[in-house]
Design an enzyme around this catalytic site. Sequence first.
Site: not given
Length: 427
Positions: A85, A269, A285, A383
């Site tokens: 991202e 998130k 992991d 972004h």
Amino acid sequence: MPEERSSRIAGFYNLDFNARLRLLTEWAALNAEEQTTLSGALGLNVERGAHMIENVAGIYGLPLGIATNFKVNGRDVLVPMVIEEPSVVAGASLAAKLARAGGGFSASTDSPVMIGQLQVVDLDDLEVARAQILEEKEPLLALAHAVDPVLVRLGGGARDLEVRLLPETAAGPMLIVHLLYDVRDAMGANAINTACERLAPEIERLTGGKVFLRILSNLADQRLARAEVSIPESALAFNDFTGEAVAAGIEKAWAFAAADPYRATTHNKGIMNGIDAVVIATGNDWRAIEAGAHAYAARNGRYTSLSTWQRDNQGHLNGKLELPLALGIVGGATRVHPTAQVALKILGVQTARELAEIVASVGLAQNLAAIRALATEGIQKGHMDLHARQVAMAAGATGEAIERIAQAMIAEGVIRVDRATALLALL
Ligand code: MEV
């Protein structure tokens, strides 16, 4: 390693790959093979991959970026982040720069204690079985302790044993044994699962019941990591935004996440953007980390923010993050994946706890970057640049065309693959 060196490297984003590699080589004393690994020319190959998973038919690459500016517990660190991202690495670096105004991040961890679960069924009386197990707690712990002499030599091993009763489940009553096991610098899944399997026949003998599942819990709430930061509000000012307005906006954004699970999910998130990227870079992991983080966010019966952001009356914005972080620096992919080894070398960590302290700090930084943007100019502005480049590439642009098409789309305010395709046809 000289402690006075600084991760505050102005203009790192302007350097070309070779200059970045030179800098990292000096930073972490990388040898020739490690440098080639970072370049992608060496690194994980099909042969090595075939020792990691089944049916290997290829190698999947992701970019590794370096977040600059991090200071964690007084030590300057460069942080390798693997993520698809755009804006995440830049966001972490920016927030780490802001954090420096308050001395950087302070982080701490619990001992690396994992929980292993044994599910005991077919019991006549749960209370009696509980007493039978707890009476034999010491010999049971000794048995579990003896399973891994290497871990014991390193100071790890069985720490405690707890019993939980689930009198009403969809499959009837059951008793759950929790084995608490210090796994030192490993993530610990293998150690704890082996110890649980070793205990199972003894638990069956003691209780007359049947031990069904024997597996670790990813809600590793005995193995928490915490990061804190305290930033003078004045350091948060930018463009037309005063430091006070930015701090107040960040507090409001946090309050939203604290009160509303829909927002908390996205807020968390954003935290995991940073955490996962370092977890992946170091071969750990990330599904285990994700599972543990979200379960921990709901530990009080309602899903909420993993972080807190509050202003104090001394003109500081204070941020805190706490979550389970079952991370290892030995065993598993951390050892097998050549790039993970280089990532650990760049981080310069000697223990799994030190790694977790950096990872928690990156999570807090990432959260700060996201809600600072959301609470001020909005997330899209930052972004757009990289997003437009990705869209241009998706339309088939290569080389210089990527930048030209991206800039044209930004100028038009239309960033779509169909527009990029049309612009590409005009070149
Ligand atoms: C995007 O990957 C992450 C954010 O949505 C996080 C947030 O909303 O806090 C920007």
